[in-house]
Design an enzyme around this catalytic site. Structure first.
Site, PDB file in Angstrom:
ATOM      1  N   ASP A  96      39.734  79.544  -2.882  1.00  0.00           N
ATOM      2  CA  ASP A  96      38.320  79.620  -2.524  1.00  0.00           C
ATOM      3  C   ASP A  96      37.609  80.504  -3.538  1.00  0.00           C
ATOM      4  O   ASP A  96      38.225  81.053  -4.445  1.00  0.00           O
ATOM      5  CB  ASP A  96      38.177  80.217  -1.118  1.00  0.00           C
ATOM      6  CG  ASP A  96      38.848  81.582  -1.021  1.00  0.00           C
ATOM      7  OD1 ASP A  96      38.230  82.572  -1.433  1.00  0.00           O
ATOM      8  OD2 ASP A  96      40.010  81.656  -0.568  1.00  0.00           O
ATOM      9  N   ASP A 129      36.053  83.378  -2.682  1.00  0.00           N
ATOM     10  CA  ASP A 129      35.750  84.598  -1.936  1.00  0.00           C
ATOM     11  C   ASP A 129      34.410  84.369  -1.234  1.00  0.00           C
ATOM     12  O   ASP A 129      34.220  83.339  -0.594  1.00  0.00           O
ATOM     13  CB  ASP A 129      35.763  85.810  -2.871  1.00  0.00           C
ATOM     14  CG  ASP A 129      36.036  87.111  -2.134  1.00  0.00           C
ATOM     15  OD1 ASP A 129      36.894  87.090  -1.223  1.00  0.00           O
ATOM     16  OD2 ASP A 129      35.422  88.132  -2.456  1.00  0.00           O
TER      17      ASP A 129
END
Length: 285
Positions: A209, A211
């Site tokens: 991802d 973050d």
């Protein structure tokens, strides 16, 4: 005792790989308690490997609860000279996309509640950590990643946070300002302990991802992380399979503790000598 020269620490799926034979399960005890789980030993390309799920079977340990010292000590007991860490991370850079690979060469340790050394209790040692990963092992992993067609980023800084919560947006922007590449919760104090144990250590960081800094992307959720991580595990397996035949010999850090122990041997107790015999016994005789 069964032995292995190469260790792999990460999710349990890593040892369910094609070509792994002579598989056995080994339970260990250490002076620092029990490791996260039993070690799975197997043979691959003529090498003996030891696998350990750092969060335990069924993912039962939070990052702060991982028995880091026992895990690394257990790899040392098995005879490991080399340790590959496969770790889920968040990306802190636009050009590092989920599903790619990062092989960091630096760490920033932001953990707060973890014991990060085997020493203490009457023995003081200071190991160098300017270059916290093994350049030789990192080069092997990088070349292997290239050969299997992975999108791989060589070098970069891994921020290790305490967790278990994900970052606040302000924290995420701060780490980006520092120039960090990825953020995770597990590689510290793992890398420090591997250095104290004279084991070569390098990381396959697996971005899942962005973050929470990326305003055009959803903030990280557990569902997002697990879905991408499952795909990353298959890629990590391919890289490890490709890298193993090229990992040879002793750790480049063999003998490091010979100049790191500060305590006068005459002042090291019998209890401390016994507790740390595997690590320092050769230097006290």
């Amino acid at each position: 005792m069964s032995e292995a020269t190469i260790g792999v620490i990460g999710g349990s799926g890593l040892y369910q790989m094609e070509g792994l034979t002579e598989v056995e399960r080994v339970e260990l005890d250490t002076p620092f308690g029990a490791p996260s789980a039993s070690y799975i030993l197997g043979s691959l390309s003529g090498k003996r490997l030891a696998f350990l799920p750092r969060h335990g079977e069924g993912h039962v340990f939070m990052p702060s609860e991982i028995p880091f010292r026992a895990n690394i000590y257990g790899f040392k007991q098995l005879g490991c000279e080399w340790l590959i860490s496969a770790s889920a991370v968040g990306s802190l850079k636009e050009d590092i996309h989920p599903g790619e690979i990062v092989i960091p060469d630096q760490f920033i340790d932001m953990t707060k509640n973890r014991i990060g050394t085997f020493f203490g209790g009457g023995v003081v040692a200071h190991v160098p950590m300017a270059d916290p990963v093994c350049a030789k092992l990192s080069e092997i992993l990088l070349a292997a990643a290239d050969r299997v067609g992975a999108n791989v980023h060589a070098g970069g800084t891994y921020v290790c946070m305490e967790g278990p919560q994900f970052s606040t947006r302000a924290e995420s922007f701060r780490y980006r300002d520092w120039g960090a590449s990825v953020i995770g919760m597990t590689n510290m104090p793992e890398a420090k302990l591997a250095r104290e144990a004279e084991i070569s250590y390098a990381t396959l960081a697996l971005p899942t991802d962005y973050d929470c800094w990326h305003e055009e992307e959803e903030s990280v959720t557990v569902e997002m992380l697990i879905d991408t991580l499952r795909r990353n595990v298959a890629l990590a397996q391919k890289i490890i399979i490709e890298a193993v035949p090229h990992i040879e010999g002793r750790s480049p850090f063999e003998g490091l503790l010979g100049t790191a122990i500060i305590t006068d041997p005459a002042h090291i107790s019998a209890e401390a000598r016994d507790r740390l015999k595997l690590l320092i016994g050769r230097y006290l005789s």
